[in-house]
Design a protein around this motif. Structure first.
Motif, PDB file in Angstrom:
ATOM      1  N   ALA A 227       7.191   7.526  11.312  1.00 34.65           N
ATOM      2  CA  ALA A 227       6.534   8.115  10.137  1.00 34.65           C
ATOM      3  C   ALA A 227       7.569   8.704   9.179  1.00 34.65           C
ATOM      4  O   ALA A 227       7.484   8.519   7.954  1.00 34.65           O
ATOM      5  CB  ALA A 227       5.542   9.189  10.572  1.00 34.65           C
ATOM      6  N   GLU A 228       8.562   9.402   9.716  1.00 33.65           N
ATOM      7  CA  GLU A 228       9.624   9.974   8.882  1.00 33.65           C
ATOM      8  C   GLU A 228      10.424   8.860   8.211  1.00 33.65           C
ATOM      9  O   GLU A 228      10.734   8.935   7.010  1.00 33.65           O
ATOM     10  CB  GLU A 228      10.545  10.841   9.741  1.00 33.65           C
ATOM     11  N   THR A 229      10.740   7.834   8.987  1.00 31.90           N
ATOM     12  CA  THR A 229      11.524   6.712   8.450  1.00 31.90           C
ATOM     13  C   THR A 229      10.768   6.011   7.325  1.00 31.90           C
ATOM     14  O   THR A 229      11.325   5.714   6.260  1.00 31.90           O
ATOM     15  CB  THR A 229      11.844   5.705   9.563  1.00 31.90           C
TER      16      THR A 229
ATOM     17  N   GLU B 286       0.832  -1.194   0.000  1.00 29.38           N
ATOM     18  CA  GLU B 286       0.000   0.000   0.000  1.00 29.38           C
ATOM     19  C   GLU B 286       0.872   1.251   0.000  1.00 29.38           C
ATOM     20  O   GLU B 286       1.913   1.282   0.650  1.00 29.38           O
ATOM     21  CB  GLU B 286      -0.902   0.006   1.241  1.00 29.38           C
ATOM     22  N   PRO B 287       0.451   2.284  -0.739  1.00 29.33           N
ATOM     23  CA  PRO B 287       1.224   3.530  -0.703  1.00 29.33           C
ATOM     24  C   PRO B 287       1.222   4.106   0.691  1.00 29.33           C
ATOM     25  O   PRO B 287       0.218   4.061   1.391  1.00 29.33           O
ATOM     26  CB  PRO B 287       0.474   4.450  -1.680  1.00 29.33           C
ATOM     27  N   CYS B 288       2.372   4.609   1.138  1.00 30.71           N
ATOM     28  CA  CYS B 288       2.460   5.109   2.491  1.00 30.71           C
ATOM     29  C   CYS B 288       2.204   6.602   2.533  1.00 30.71           C
ATOM     30  O   CYS B 288       2.434   7.298   1.569  1.00 30.71           O
ATOM     31  CB  CYS B 288       3.803   4.728   3.046  1.00 30.71           C
ATOM     32  N   ARG B 289       1.665   7.031   3.648  1.00 31.36           N
ATOM     33  CA  ARG B 289       1.420   8.457   3.813  1.00 31.36           C
ATOM     34  C   ARG B 289       2.751   9.193   3.932  1.00 31.36           C
ATOM     35  O   ARG B 289       3.646   8.757   4.646  1.00 31.36           O
ATOM     36  CB  ARG B 289       0.590   8.701   5.073  1.00 31.36           C
ATOM     37  N   VAL B 290       2.859  10.286   3.246  1.00 31.25           N
ATOM     38  CA  VAL B 290       4.094  11.056   3.266  1.00 31.25           C
ATOM     39  C   VAL B 290       4.138  11.912   4.521  1.00 31.25           C
ATOM     40  O   VAL B 290       3.215  12.673   4.805  1.00 31.25           O
ATOM     41  CB  VAL B 290       4.210  11.956   2.019  1.00 31.25           C
TER      42      VAL B 290
ATOM     43  N   LEU C  64      18.343   5.635  10.035  1.00 30.71           N
ATOM     44  CA  LEU C  64      17.350   6.708  10.097  1.00 30.71           C
ATOM     45  C   LEU C  64      16.733   6.798  11.494  1.00 30.71           C
ATOM     46  O   LEU C  64      16.574   7.886  12.050  1.00 30.71           O
ATOM     47  CB  LEU C  64      16.262   6.488   9.054  1.00 30.71           C
ATOM     48  N   MET C  65      16.403   5.644  12.085  1.00 27.46           N
ATOM     49  CA  MET C  65      15.755   5.659  13.393  1.00 27.46           C
ATOM     50  C   MET C  65      16.751   5.771  14.541  1.00 27.46           C
ATOM     51  O   MET C  65      16.397   6.220  15.627  1.00 27.46           O
ATOM     52  CB  MET C  65      14.884   4.414  13.566  1.00 27.46           C
TER      53      MET C  65
ATOM     54  N   GLU D  31      20.295  19.690  11.700  1.00 27.62           N
ATOM     55  CA  GLU D  31      21.250  18.634  12.045  1.00 27.62           C
ATOM     56  C   GLU D  31      20.700  17.266  11.650  1.00 27.62           C
ATOM     57  O   GLU D  31      21.427  16.415  11.118  1.00 27.62           O
ATOM     58  CB  GLU D  31      21.545  18.661  13.543  1.00 27.62           C
ATOM     59  N   LYS D  32      19.413  17.057  11.904  1.00 25.23           N
ATOM     60  CA  LYS D  32      18.802  15.792  11.500  1.00 25.23           C
ATOM     61  C   LYS D  32      18.841  15.652   9.986  1.00 25.23           C
ATOM     62  O   LYS D  32      19.140  14.574   9.458  1.00 25.23           O
ATOM     63  CB  LYS D  32      17.362  15.709  12.004  1.00 25.23           C
TER      64      LYS D  32
END
Length: 297
Positions: free
Chosen positions: A258-260, A204-208, A249-250, A216-217
């Motif tokens: 969600a960002e990952t 399924e397409p993931c929510r952006v 990333l995490m 820095e991140k």
């Protein structure tokens, strides 16, 4: 009833509840496997066979057998037989970072052609149908990464008969590896059945997620993303780098789930197998979550 893997000695009820779910006593079973592995035999034919299942010989079997698929009462653990492909136990450990398992040589393994068996711990008994469904799903996952994996697809059923562990015929070729660090657990049968059934569905397409706004991140994200993009993306070579990207990333970048998920969804397009990478994302996030939890304890 009869058992193919040591009888009730290795079975216990979860949380010592007499009415609870039966599960494998992994430490006791590992010790038994280790004892078997210490044996030295002169010929392969001197070894004994075992099976991952419990059988009821009184169940009528059309083929006249006492230990066929229809006689299986339940199975504990998934057993995979590798006959010398290019996929190693160490690669299996990376591919499935939260699974608890044992890897041991077979009698005919050599220093240049490693033959081995994997014993993967489960959290409950399985029917023969569930066993086969999950075993095939695991090997299919491996085949996405390494087509020449070497696992015997003819032994992916619960009535398979496998030789007990022992020392290898070639001196110095034996090994017995236990993967049971705190981040590894017996696999959840219910979850893996669901994963096996869903495996053929389109991801399924993931929510952006909102763009990363911490400078820095963002710098750290660009660093690990560049390493991923500049890596090898030939067939069978980018499953592990994609997994490491998710962990970075995490962990290193301190991205939330969600960002990952959003970043990984975008980066999957750089793979030779974007659909395979998209299917991998849930496992990556679960693995990263377990490692972060273990590190905090």
């Amino acid at each position: 009833m009869t058992s193919g893997c040591g009888g009730s000695l290795f079975y216990r009820r979860r949380d010592k509840d007499p009415f609870g779910t039966i599960m494998l006593d992994f430490p006791a079973f590992v010790e038994w496997l280790r004892q078997q592995h210490s044996r030295t035999i002169a010929w392969k034919t001197q070894n004994q066979y075992f099976s991952p299942s419990i059988y009821d010989p009184d169940i009528p079997n059309p083929k006249g057998r006492k230990r066929g698929k229809v006689n299986i009462v339940g199975s504990l653990g998934i057993w995979l037989d590798n006959d010398g492909g290019v996929f190693s136990p160490e690669q299996f450990a990376v591919l499935f970072p939260i699974l608890q398992f044992v890897a041991t040589n077979t009698y005919t393994t050599t220093s240049t052609r490693r033959k081995y068996r994997l014993v993967i711990s489960t959290d409950s008994l399985m029917s023969s149908e569930v066993y086969e469904l999950i075993a095939k799903h695991i090997v299919a996952r491996i085949a996405e990464v390494c087509p020449d994996h070497g696992f015997d697809i003819g032994k992916l059923h619960a009535a398979s008969m496998l030789l007990l562990p022992c020392q290898a015929k070639q001196r110095g070729a034996s090994f017995f590896q236990v993967y049971d660090d705190p981040s590894r657990k017996p696999f959840n049968v219910t979850e893996w059945v669901r994963a096996a059934i869903d495996a053929e569905k389109e991801p399924e397409p993931c929510r952006v997620a909102p763009p990363v706004d911490d400078p820095e991140k963002q710098r750290r994200v660009e660093k690990v993303r560049t390493k991923w993009r500049n890596g090898c993306h030939d067939e069978g070579h980018d499953y592990t780098p994609f997994y490491k990207l998710g962990l970075s990333l995490m962990g290193y970048c301190r991205c939330d789930e969600a960002e990952t998920r959003s970043i990984l969804s975008n980066e999957a397009s750089y793979s030779h197998n974007p659909k395979g990478r998209l299917k991998q994302i849930d496992d990556i996030i679960e693995g990263a979550r377990e490692k972060i939890k273990s590190a905090a304890e």
